[in-house]
Design an enzyme around this catalytic site. Structure first.
Site, mmCIF file in Angstrom:
data_model
loop_
_atom_site.group_PDB
_atom_site.id
_atom_site.type_symbol
_atom_site.label_atom_id
_atom_site.label_comp_id
_atom_site.label_asym_id
_atom_site.label_seq_id
_atom_site.Cartn_x
_atom_site.Cartn_y
_atom_site.Cartn_z
ATOM 1 N N CYS A 257 0.839 -1.213 0.000
ATOM 2 C CA CYS A 257 0.000 0.000 0.000
ATOM 3 C C CYS A 257 0.867 1.254 0.000
ATOM 4 O O CYS A 257 0.547 2.248 -0.664
ATOM 5 C CB CYS A 257 -0.884 0.043 1.236
ATOM 6 S SG CYS A 257 -1.903 -1.395 1.427
HETATM 7 C C1 BEZ Z 1 0.446 -4.849 1.844
HETATM 8 O O1 BEZ Z 1 -0.308 -3.904 1.663
HETATM 9 O O2 BEZ Z 1 1.635 -4.707 1.771
HETATM 10 C C2 BEZ Z 1 -0.099 -6.191 2.127
HETATM 11 C C3 BEZ Z 1 -1.315 -6.301 2.776
HETATM 12 C C4 BEZ Z 1 -1.810 -7.558 3.059
HETATM 13 C C5 BEZ Z 1 -1.099 -8.689 2.650
HETATM 14 C C6 BEZ Z 1 0.085 -8.561 1.985
HETATM 15 C C7 BEZ Z 1 0.593 -7.295 1.717
#
Ligand code: BEZ
Length: 212
Positions: A47
């Site tokens: 994100c």
């Molecule tokens: C992320 O946003 O990095 C993420 C969120 C949930 C699972 C894997 C990655």
């Protein structure tokens, strides 16, 4: 279970607290193209990269008259701290509103998929037209960062269709030839495309991209 939102449905209205103040969604997008996208959670690695890159793309969204809203089911106080991290690590400060959701908007838009996770959203993207109708929706798993260049490409295609009644072929890129939509008769096409077109088949009529 709420019914899934489909292309052509009206994007539901809501009020929300964002990093840029309170909004009523329909007022905020009035007469504009909009992108609403969710990410699973603040302070997660994928994100962080997505929000940094989307901030870098702001001039591209502005050029196309598109307003962008991110969303995660996190508190507004948490958004501020994470925004500082995004600026530090991605070289671009957050420059569009990030919605702090208590999961009501995520549920309204079907962004939480209980088979994936009960509380975290999947990576949903909605492109919404000036008529407030959904023009595109996509859903990616939490572990795969989306391609925001592709979102821009789809917006270009949607705007070409809305403004010029042309469609875009497989793997089309800005500047390449486009297709006259089947709803335009040859009569009408002569008016719209006075330089003519390449009729590969009666249903496959190719013209240079309008405005290029
Ligand atoms: C992320 O946003 O990095 C993420 C969120 C949930 C699972 C894997 C990655």
């Amino acid at each position: 279970m709420t019914k899934a939102l489909l292309i052509g449905d009206e994007a539901p209205n809501f009020t929300a607290i964002t990093t840029e103040g309170e909004i009523e969604f329909h007022k905020a997008i009035e007469g504009k193209w909009a992108v609403l996208f969710s990410h699973p959670k603040n302070y997660t690695p994928v994100c962080t990269t997505e929000l940094g890159y989307t901030s870098k793309l702001k001039p591209e969204f502005d050029k196309r008259g598109v307003v962008v809203f991110g969303l995660s089911v996190d508190k507004i106080e948490d958004h501020a701290g994470w925004a500082a991290d995004i600026e530090d690590t991605q070289g671009s400060a957050l420059n569009f509103p990030l919605i702090a959701d208590d999961s009501s908007i995520a549920n309204l838009y079907g962004m939480i998929h209980p088979n994936a996770n009960d509380t975290m959203t999947v990576r949903s993207v909605f492109v919404i037209g000036p008529d407030k109708k959904i023009k595109l929706s996509l859903q990616y798993p939490a572990s795969t960062g989306r391609n925001f260049d592709e979102i821009i490409r789809v917006i270009d295609s949607l705007q070409l269709t809305a403004n010029h009644q042309v469609a875009t072929p497989v793997n089309w890129k800005d500047g390449e030839d486009v297709i006259i939509v089947p709803a335009v008769s040859n009569e009408a096409a002569k008016e719209k495309f006075p330089d003519g077109w390449n009729e590969v088949r009666p249903y496959l009529r190719i013209v240079p991209q309008p405005g290029k």
